[in-house]
Design a protein around this motif. Structure first.
Motif, short mmCIF file in Angstrom:
data_model
loop_
_atom_site.label_atom_id
_atom_site.label_comp_id
_atom_site.label_asym_id
_atom_site.label_seq_id
_atom_site.Cartn_x
_atom_site.Cartn_y
_atom_site.Cartn_z
N LYS A 1 26.17 49.57 8.13
CA LYS A 1 24.61 49.65 7.85
C LYS A 1 24.11 50.76 8.68
O LYS A 1 22.96 51.05 8.46
CB LYS A 1 24.20 48.34 8.77
CG LYS A 1 24.68 47.14 8.01
CD LYS A 1 23.88 45.91 8.62
CE LYS A 1 24.44 45.30 9.81
NZ LYS A 1 24.40 44.15 9.82
N ARG B 1 29.25 55.81 7.17
CA ARG B 1 28.98 54.96 6.33
C ARG B 1 29.94 54.76 5.18
O ARG B 1 30.39 53.59 4.73
CB ARG B 1 27.37 54.93 5.69
CG ARG B 1 26.87 53.67 5.07
CD ARG B 1 25.41 53.73 4.95
NE ARG B 1 24.74 52.68 4.48
CZ ARG B 1 23.75 52.43 3.89
NH1 ARG B 1 23.13 53.39 3.39
NH2 ARG B 1 23.41 51.15 3.55
N ALA C 1 32.71 51.88 4.52
CA ALA C 1 32.79 51.01 3.13
C ALA C 1 34.15 50.99 2.80
O ALA C 1 34.53 49.68 2.24
CB ALA C 1 31.89 51.95 2.01
N THR D 1 25.47 45.03 1.81
CA THR D 1 25.49 45.83 0.58
C THR D 1 24.16 46.01 -0.18
O THR D 1 24.06 46.56 -1.11
CB THR D 1 26.38 45.02 -0.50
OG1 THR D 1 26.03 43.81 -0.58
CG2 THR D 1 27.83 44.92 0.25
N LEU E 1 22.94 49.65 -0.41
CA LEU E 1 23.99 50.62 -0.75
C LEU E 1 23.83 51.55 -1.94
O LEU E 1 24.02 52.95 -1.63
CB LEU E 1 25.50 50.08 -0.75
CG LEU E 1 26.11 49.46 0.30
CD1 LEU E 1 27.37 49.08 0.26
CD2 LEU E 1 26.46 50.68 1.40
N GLU F 1 21.56 55.03 -2.04
CA GLU F 1 21.78 55.95 -1.34
C GLU F 1 21.98 57.26 -2.27
O GLU F 1 22.26 57.14 -3.37
CB GLU F 1 23.42 55.97 -0.81
CG GLU F 1 23.47 55.55 0.70
CD GLU F 1 23.23 56.64 1.80
OE1 GLU F 1 22.97 57.74 1.11
OE2 GLU F 1 23.51 56.49 3.12
N VAL G 1 28.79 58.26 -0.11
CA VAL G 1 28.46 56.84 0.00
C VAL G 1 28.35 56.01 -1.15
O VAL G 1 28.95 54.83 -1.45
CB VAL G 1 27.12 56.70 1.01
CG1 VAL G 1 26.64 55.33 1.07
CG2 VAL G 1 27.42 57.26 2.24
N SER H 1 30.86 53.00 -1.91
CA SER H 1 30.00 51.48 -2.27
C SER H 1 30.49 51.12 -3.52
O SER H 1 30.57 49.72 -3.67
CB SER H 1 28.36 51.89 -2.23
OG SER H 1 28.06 52.44 -1.02
#
Lengths: 164, 818
Positions: free
Chosen positions: B147, B154, B158, B179, B182, B185, B190, B194
């Motif tokens: 988070k 991040r 993940a 999530t 996510l 982004e 990321v 994700s």
């Protein structure tokens, strides 16, 4: 709730770098195996790949694994995938790794990887994790490596800092 | 104590070693130095020493004594130490050793370190090799980092979460809140990780899958931006923006769109766009196209899109790049079941791939070719496949031969063609055919009555050329034994009959007996064939002599046969003609899988199937007669129930094997079936049949066939693949009385135009009070599509007294026989 995977996608099981003479230069394992099992995989896969005629396609089958390999100069870059999709993208993954090495070492050759194997691992760990692509930007990986390298102490700093 | 030598220095030194022994010596020396350095708890050089150890480990030398040192390095404050320490842990430790758990605390601390690169090391190590226990302990930390706004952390968190979920699936729920945004982004790292995380969650849980379906529009938008956006140097690969991310999004869309109409529709446009606009000159573009094709084929896409996808694969087949051809063949193999016609259009290109130089491509092309064979193209395809069989590598021959046999059996345009094809396979790849081909072929030949003379003549001529290929020799021996009379009489219609004398034939057979090339099994075939000719040829003396010679053979099997055949000449000569007479027609059920069951047609006299043990045929004949009488005469063929036979590939070519293991007592035992060996790849293709067959079957409603005195028998239907003339009925017997029905036997008879086959029941006991059912499968071959009728006979024991009942079943739904 399902806990078994309903599909198995592109799970890389391992990544190996080896020379034409069968010398291992790097081994990254993404699934837990015993030392004995690892040695067997290396032996078998190496033998299969080295035996391939020059203009074959870059994919072959071994047990239940799809092996994707590509030769760059004197080094074979070789990975094993779960028997599922997109070998073509895996070729791109291998190629990207070579590019990253090339950027870092400047015209990378096998000797660079021999003498700086730990750096080759560090670069790999900024690019892949657990068999999946971690970062898709070449620049981002380079920047991370540069920054991490500067964090490494010089000899003098090293001697002067307390260990614990 | 001098400083330990540096890493690069050591590498240089070791590389100067000229022999393995010299290298080993250097390594041992250095290891000793490292060991004593470790014992001294030297903090300064620990890092250097572990690095050297890792190098030696890569060369294949043991390095386990460095494991604890890695842990010490990880605990150190210095970044250089940690870097090597974590690397060492990943290389030398694994979850099998308890010592790895000592890392847990260090990793926990480092996950909260002030320097993101240290946090990164910890996440990386956990995400690569964390055991279930470690994952359980540290999942909370990972979730926290998921988070964070720091994109470097991040993305690592993940993928670390992905690993945690793989190791401890129950923990998946705890990552759900993180999530939430996510996908908003901007950072590609990321985003990519994700998407991987979301994919993992959707693959593992249908609930998650349903939950994340709402992300489809967002995913489509992101993909669209990637395609439409201008050049982005950071993510560009040969003109394509972030292909890795594109492919992962396509994959996630595939999972979300599968079996969901709305989602599939929402992604239709973008898929069409990617499929038509992607640059195909380089591998990267084709990688994306490939993923797109896979997605289109898996979701509920409209037919236009599917055709587009298959055409892309068709174009791939023509690509110069071998990899792309290979990948095309693989995908076509997956889609050939569901989009058979579309794939058929590319048949000639696929067949051309049989001539490719690349082994992997050839194999795929072969598998696909077999999948494409049908009644219309059998002649042309078989020509290509036989040509392939002639010239291919030995590693292909067995599979190819099996494939040819299967295809020929299903689609042979004529009996003569079928036999010619078999002959061709036996003569060109005879040593590679599987053992079970021999009995199958013998059965085929037996049943092609009008071709007997032609077949035996061709086989005889083949034997004259070459006796090294055992399956060919075995089939040929058997045929000569069976049809030798036709051979010498020169009766062949199909081709010019050859002139051969009885002596010449016996010469050939005896030649097989003595030849070094003949396997023991083959000798058995040959001896039996010679014996059979005693009732077909005029001159018996020579045969008698041969048989008596082998009475003292060292081969026990041959000896036994010879002794018994001898006895046949002496004491039982009156039985000889009957015992050795021509084999009856063997009706084979529509075979399409491991349970190839053979049964006899009850009309012909059950000839002695084993020269040693004349089978007791009386009992089932009585039962069959009961059924016959009640239906008024000859319009019913009694069915002898068979248990599923064991593999018919046993040695000796015994006549018994060909007819399977007939349970002639008429009572089927609920024995588990033993599958015969099959070329698995072909059957994999067959068994993953398209849904349309199942859907057709679902349209046949079940029915109640019998309901009396507490015993109820229901029939459920499906169509057998691939033969539409075979209806597969499953009976479900249930018992509503208070006591179990034991010794339950279900028997059935059908009119003459049908053939019926009963497989083994699930059990002999129908539990009381509907607590369970006994099931049994019936296969009905109905080639003339007549109305299905059946007479059934039920016997069981209830509360100690036997019960028997007969009933007619006439209420079959029309779909089951039309």
């Amino acid at each position: 709730m399902f806990t078994e995977r309903m599909y198995q996608h592109n799970l890389m099981r391992f990544l190996l770098l080896f020379s034409r003479q069968g010398k291992l230069r790097l081994q990254k394992w993404f699934t837990p195996l015993t030392d004995r099992e690892k040695k067997k995989v290396i032996r078998d896969v190496m033998a299969l790949v080295l035996a391939r005629p020059p203009r074959s396609c870059n994919f072959l089958h071994w047990r239940d694994i799809k092996v994707v390999y590509k030769r760059y100069a004197s080094l074979y870059f070789c990975t094993g995938l779960e028997d599922q999709d997109n070998e073509l993208l895996t070729l791109e993954v291998l190629h990207r790794y070579v590019e990253l090495l090339d950027k870092y070492f400047g015209n990378v050759c096998e000797l660079d990887i021999i003498f700086n194997f730990e750096k080759a691992y560090y670069i790999l760990d900024e690019f892949l994790m657990g068999g999946e692509v971690l970062e898709t930007s070449k620049v981002a990986v380079s920047v991370s490596m540069e920054n991490a390298d500067t964090l490494q102490e010089t000899m003098e700093e090293y001697m002067n800092r307390p260990a614990f | 104590m001098p400083a330990p030598i540096r890493l690069r220095e050591l590498i240089r030194t070791i590389r100067t070693a000229r022999t393995q022994a010299e290298e080993r010596e250097m390594i041992q020396k250095e290891c000793a130095a490292i060991r004593s350095s470790f014992r001294e708890e030297d903090n300064t050089y620990r890092c250097r020493n572990v690095a050297k150890l890792l190098y030696m480990h890569m060369l294949g030398y043991p390095a386990h004594f460095g494991q604890l040192e890695c842990l010490k390095l990880i605990a150190s404050q210095k970044f250089t130490d940690k870097r090597i320490g974590y690397l060492g842990a990943m290389l030398l430790l694994d979850e099998r050793q308890d010592v790895h758990l000592l890392m847990t605390n260090c990793i926990k601390n480092d996950l909260n370190h002030s320097t993101q690169y240290v946090q990164g090391l910890a996440l990386c190590t956990l995400g690569c090799m964390g055991s279930s226990e470690m994952c359980r302990d540290l999942a909370g930390e990972v979730e926290k980092l998921l988070k964070t706004s720091n994109s470097y952390l991040r993305k690592k968190a993940a993928l670390c979460a992905v690993h945690v979920i793989r190791k401890v699936p129950e923990l998946m729920e705890m990552f759900l809140p993180a999530t939430k945004n996510l996908l908003s982004e901007k950072n590609h790292g990321v985003l990519h990780t994700s998407v991987v995380l979301l994919t993992e969650m959707c693959e593992r849980s249908p609930d998650m899958l349903a939950h994340f379906r709402k992300l489809v529009p967002q995913l489509v938008r992101i993909l669209k931006n990637l395609i439409m956006s201008g050049y982005s140097p950071e993510h560009d690969v040969s003109g394509i923006s972030d292909p890795f991310l594109q492919v992962r999004i396509l994959r996630l869309l595939r999972i979300l769109g599968k079996s969901d109409d709305d989602s599939s529709e929402a992604m239709n446009d973008i898929l069409a766009q990617v499929a038509t606009n992607t640059e195909t000159s380089k591998n990267v573009g084709n990688a994306i196209l490939y993923e797109t094709v896979l997605t289109i084929m898996d979701i509920k896409s409209e037919s236009g899109l599917r055709v587009l996808a298959i055409n892309i694969l068709g174009r791939f087949l023509l690509n110069n790049d071998k990899n792309i051809r290979y990948v095309a063949l693989t995908s076509l193999l997956k889609t050939v079941q569901t989009d058979h016609n579309a794939v058929q259009r590319h048949r000639s290109t696929i067949v051309d791939c049989l001539k490719d130089l690349d082994v992997s491509i050839k194999r795929r092309a072969m598998e696909l070719s077999f999948a494409l064979v049908n009644g219309n193209n059998i002649r042309g395809m078989m020509k290509e496949l036989l040509y392939f069989l002639d010239s291919c590598d030995p590693e292909f021959k067995a599979d190819c031969a099996s494939g040819v046999f299967l295809a020929a059996e299903k689609y042979a345009p004529s009996k003569r063609w079928h036999i010619d094809t078999i002959m061709r396979v036996l003569t060109t790849a005879g040593s590679y055919v599987r053992d079970d081909s021999v009995p199958n072929l013998i059965q085929l030949i037996t049943n092609s009555v009008e071709m007997h003379a032609y077949t035996v003549q061709r086989l005889y001529k083949a034997l004259l050329d070459d006796i090294s290929q055992q399956p060919l020799v075995q089939v040929a021996s058997w045929c000569i034994g069976e049809y030798g009379d036709l051979l010498v009489s020169g009766q062949c219609e199909e081709e010019e009959p050859i002139q051969v004398t009885e002596d010449e034939v016996l010469d050939v057979l005896e030649g097989l007996l003595v030849s070094n090339l003949s396997a023991a099994v083959t000798r058995g075939y040959s001896l039996t064939a010679i014996m059979k000719l005693s009732t077909r040829f005029s001159g018996v003396n020579r045969i008698k002599k041969v048989v008596s010679i082998y009475g003292s053979s060292i081969d026990v099997e041959l000896q036994q046969r010879a002794v018994e055949y001898n006895a046949l000449f002496k004491k039982y000569d009156h039985m000889r003609p009957a015992l050795l007479e021509r084999m009856p027609i063997m009706e084979k059920s529509a075979s399409n899988g491991p349970t190839e069951i053979v049964q006899t047609n009850g009309e012909t006299e059950p000839s002695v199937v084993d020269s040693k043990h004349p089978p007791p045929v009386s009992q089932p004949a009585n039962q069959a007669n009961d059924l016959l009488d009640l239906l008024g005469g000859n319009d019913v063929v009694p069915v002898i129930q068979t248990t599923v036979p064991t593999k018919p590939a046993s040695a000796g070519g015994e006549l018994l094997d060909l007819l399977g293991d007939l349970s002639l007592s008429g009572v089927p035992t609920p024995a588990p079936s033993v599958a015969t060996s099959q070329p698995s790849f072909l059957l994999d293709g067959l068994s993953s049949q398209p849904l349309f067959n199942d859907i057709a079957a679902a349209a046949i409603p079940p029915m109640t066939a019998y309901n009396k005195n507490g015993l109820k028998i229901d029939f459920t239907f499906e169509r057998a693949n691939p033969n539409p003339n075979v209806a597969v009925i499953t009976i479900h017997a249930s018992n509503s009385t208070e006591a179990d029905m034991t010794d339950f036997v279900f028997q059935a008879a059908v009119p003459k135009t049908f053939q019926l086959q009963l497989l083994s029941p699930s059990s002999n006991v129908v539990p009381a009070l509907n607590q369970g059912t006994v099931t049994q499968v019936i296969r009905v071959l109905n080639p003339q599509k007549q109305q299905l009728r059946m007479r059934i006979k039920l016997t069981y024991t209830l509360k100690g007294s036997p019960v028997q009942d007969l009933a007619e079943v006439n209420n079959f739904p029309p779909q089951s026989w039309q």
